[in-house]
Design an enzyme around this catalytic site. Sequence first.
Site, PDB file in Angstrom:
ATOM      1  N   GLN A  12      -8.636  -4.498   8.925  1.00 11.32           N
ATOM      2  CA  GLN A  12      -7.113  -4.280   9.826  1.00 11.32           C
ATOM      3  C   GLN A  12      -7.613  -3.022  10.805  1.00 11.32           C
ATOM      4  O   GLN A  12      -6.512  -2.104  11.423  1.00 11.32           O
ATOM      5  CB  GLN A  12      -5.909  -4.100   9.091  1.00 11.32           C
ATOM      6  CG  GLN A  12      -5.238  -4.843   8.797  1.00 11.32           C
ATOM      7  CD  GLN A  12      -3.661  -4.888   8.435  1.00 11.32           C
ATOM      8  OE1 GLN A  12      -2.753  -4.870   9.077  1.00 11.32           O
ATOM      9  NE2 GLN A  12      -3.336  -4.252   7.152  1.00 11.32           N
ATOM     10  N   LYS A  30       1.107  -1.156  -0.269  1.00  9.74           N
ATOM     11  CA  LYS A  30       0.027  -0.051  -0.275  1.00  9.74           C
ATOM     12  C   LYS A  30       0.635   0.955   0.145  1.00  9.74           C
ATOM     13  O   LYS A  30       0.604   2.918  -0.862  1.00  9.74           O
ATOM     14  CB  LYS A  30      -0.795  -0.426   1.157  1.00  9.74           C
ATOM     15  CG  LYS A  30      -0.573   0.149   2.647  1.00  9.74           C
ATOM     16  CD  LYS A  30      -1.167   0.747   3.704  1.00  9.74           C
ATOM     17  CE  LYS A  30      -0.974   0.774   4.975  1.00  9.74           C
ATOM     18  NZ  LYS A  30      -0.380   1.544   5.264  1.00  9.74           N
ATOM     19  N   THR A  31       2.024   1.463   0.547  1.00  9.65           N
ATOM     20  CA  THR A  31       2.975   2.267   0.601  1.00  9.65           C
ATOM     21  C   THR A  31       3.265   2.697  -0.472  1.00  9.65           C
ATOM     22  O   THR A  31       3.419   4.107  -1.358  1.00  9.65           O
ATOM     23  CB  THR A  31       3.882   2.054   1.696  1.00  9.65           C
ATOM     24  OG1 THR A  31       3.281   2.011   3.435  1.00  9.65           O
ATOM     25  CG2 THR A  31       5.208   3.474   1.541  1.00  9.65           C
ATOM     26  N   ARG A  91       1.971 -10.544  10.929  1.00  7.36           N
ATOM     27  CA  ARG A  91       2.995 -10.342  11.016  1.00  7.36           C
ATOM     28  C   ARG A  91       4.000 -10.996  10.471  1.00  7.36           C
ATOM     29  O   ARG A  91       4.910 -10.826  10.255  1.00  7.36           O
ATOM     30  CB  ARG A  91       3.210 -10.176  12.706  1.00  7.36           C
ATOM     31  CG  ARG A  91       2.005  -8.443  12.760  1.00  7.36           C
ATOM     32  CD  ARG A  91       1.942  -7.524  12.298  1.00  7.36           C
ATOM     33  NE  ARG A  91       0.778  -7.387  11.311  1.00  7.36           N
ATOM     34  CZ  ARG A  91       0.605  -6.782  10.198  1.00  7.36           C
ATOM     35  NH1 ARG A  91       1.729  -5.716  10.304  1.00  7.36           N
ATOM     36  NH2 ARG A  91      -0.114  -7.190   9.745  1.00  7.36           N
ATOM     37  N   ASP A  93      -3.511   8.294   3.935  1.00  2.00           N
ATOM     38  CA  ASP A  93      -3.139   6.477   4.272  1.00  2.00           C
ATOM     39  C   ASP A  93      -3.738   6.400   5.795  1.00  2.00           C
ATOM     40  O   ASP A  93      -4.181   6.830   6.560  1.00  2.00           O
ATOM     41  CB  ASP A  93      -1.594   6.401   4.727  1.00  2.00           C
ATOM     42  CG  ASP A  93      -0.847   5.370   4.640  1.00  2.00           C
ATOM     43  OD1 ASP A  93      -1.314   4.629   4.388  1.00  2.00           O
ATOM     44  OD2 ASP A  93       0.085   4.896   4.965  1.00  2.00           O
ATOM     45  N   GLU A  94      -4.084   4.440   6.212  1.00  2.00           N
ATOM     46  CA  GLU A  94      -4.575   4.293   7.405  1.00  2.00           C
ATOM     47  C   GLU A  94      -5.886   4.631   7.090  1.00  2.00           C
ATOM     48  O   GLU A  94      -6.409   5.260   8.410  1.00  2.00           O
ATOM     49  CB  GLU A  94      -3.921   4.105   8.741  1.00  2.00           C
ATOM     50  CG  GLU A  94      -2.232   3.822   7.993  1.00  2.00           C
ATOM     51  CD  GLU A  94      -1.901   1.990   7.765  1.00  2.00           C
ATOM     52  OE1 GLU A  94      -3.270   1.743   8.226  1.00  2.00           O
ATOM     53  OE2 GLU A  94      -0.965   1.725   8.048  1.00  2.00           O
TER      54      GLU A  94
END
Length: 735
Positions: free
Chosen positions: A254, A39-40, A610, A223-224
């Site tokens: 998330q 995503k980044t 993770r 973002d997020e």
Amino acid sequence: MFPDQSAPNLLQGLNPEQLSAVTWPPQSALVLAGAGSGKTRVLTTRIAWLLQTGQASVHSIMAVTFTNKAAKEMQTRLGAMIPVNVRAMWLGTFHGLCHRFLRLHHRDAGLPSSFQILDSGDQLSLIKRLLKSLNIAEEIIAPRSLQGFINAQKESGLRASVLSAPDPHTSRMIECYAEYDKICQREGVVDFAELMLRSYEMLQSNEILRQHYQNRFNHILVDEFQDTNKLQYAWLKLMAGGNAAVFAVGDDDQSIYRFRGANVGNMTALMEEFHIDAPVKLEQNYRSVGNILTAANAVIENNDERLGKNLRTDAEAGDKIRYYSAFTDLEEAQFIVDETKALEREGWDLDEIAVLYRSNAQSRVIEQSLFRNGIPYKIYGGLRFYERQEVKHALAYLRLAVNPDDDNALLRVINFPPRGIGARTIENLQTASNEQGITLWQAACNAGAKATKIAAFVRLIEALRNQVGQMPLSEIIVGILKDSGLTEHYRTQKGDNQDRLDNLDELVNAAIEFKPEDSNFETLPDNISDDPAFPILAFLSNAALESGENQAGAGEKAVQLMTVHAAKGLEFNAVFLTGMEEGRFPSEMSLAERGGLEEERRLMYVAITRARKRLYITMAQQRMLHGQTQFGIVSRFVEEIPPEVLHYLFVKKTAYDSYGSPRQTTVQRDKILDDFKQPQTYAGFRIGQNVRHAKFGTGVIIDAVDKSESARLTINFGKQGVKELDTKFAKLEEV
């Protein structure tokens, strides 16, 4: 189409989903970016694409992140991708951009040009000063409670003037909030929550200013997005108006910060209000092996309120997820130690190994095992167990019980919990101590004849001293927590203090398990084992060592310990997901809250994703809670993972063989607890035994009463709750 020939190069290496997102037309979009889906890269490449293709300039783009770290990473990546002045762009956190906005328009905001920002500590100091000026004792309104109240109202977009009070206490809090705002305005200071709220209020009330920014920014990237709260989303809408294209990247699976005000519903609202027909989905995962993704997908599919996506990978299936059901939390911790050593022998770096837990209190047993086995570790985003404030408070009382002349310990707790002994009184004790060459304790004893509050504190410590050598260590600590008021203080404080209460309970557990003969004798004077205070001295010595040793130095590799919440955004080659019992994860409290179980399942999804290469899931069939042994059954989240991706690891058959999951099989383990005794039976059943009921499913027997020909069993059926059944009528099967 392109101002220069370098623009198409930005798109090299993007998968079809990423390419679709990066080259999205100049209109609003919601990008559902799964864990590890890049995503980044998509967000930064989207900005570079808009700039390189001439669709936007650095002055017409605003990019919002949630952390300064993320903002700096985006700046660095953009600087390497495009030859423009990235610093000229409005790129930063919500608070950072609002700060920039208020600096530019400080007059409209009613602030001096030199206004200062209060950090959390500064804000708390101002609140203490406010309460003192209003003659409100900290026992009536605790400063931290008022701080939390003020910040919560501001983050909801509410000023004191619009709040209503259901009770006298809340009414007083609202009055303090109003007075707090007046002081901040008079002194020309703003707290973090004020940055956001005042910026929103200005945009809402100042049409000229609002139109200026709505005309300026034609692209707003976020973002997020799943972590935005009500006020942040409202601020974004004002900035966007009807002209800007909002490009929001997030993952509803998330969204785990509801307790901070995050509203996952903002994603659905964005689609409706910005006329987005369907989200762009990034489902290609570049982080984890296949089996880990299969587990993550299977768990999250059980949530109903989600926009829906399914992670996939081109990587191999990889190792199966190792699931270990231990007898006790001590054995669970030893398993982590043994496997960590094995991984290290195989060449795995310690800093690529993480141990995750649902609550901070769980770290104590794991820390202890790592410490005793000489494995360096770091607590990520928190403090080691014996460094936590509430634990240090309790230990300070314990230190005074064996040595009242310990000035540092006395200063720490003479007025904590608050008992009306003010700073002036403490200064007088220190003056007397210095002038007369005596300890603070001696000065307090002398002053106690005149000062009733000092006298009460002296009596409290004297009572503790009289227990030394007369009571077990654990009972002394239980008495400290009760008589000092520590437990009651954290229980009655507003805000979420459950972690602190859990840590105090865990301190009692540590005392129960502690064996003085196993401590480091070299840290104590010779022949001290004959001293009645020896168990306490050994325990305090051990606590100090565990707090100070095995701390990895700069650059030294160490196992990472953290809560699942703290792990969000991180990734590791190997992850141990611990404490996977029903009532612990998912937490018991979440099961009583609306939407709580779905949030816990999203947290499980975060935990699983993770791990890159290897994932361990562990549980303890019995663990010490609140000073008592309790039995547990496996978390429903483990049951939601397909059995074909799990590799079951269990202790070899013993009298307690039936404790485990119904999927338990026999696998060799060299080390098992050797002090289990043959348990008492009740109509052929044992406490701790797994049983199956036709209606309620699989459960664990947690209590029993013998009724001669039958028995009344108390059984924890997990999802179905705790039931009392009579063996005469209930058809129970052994598992």
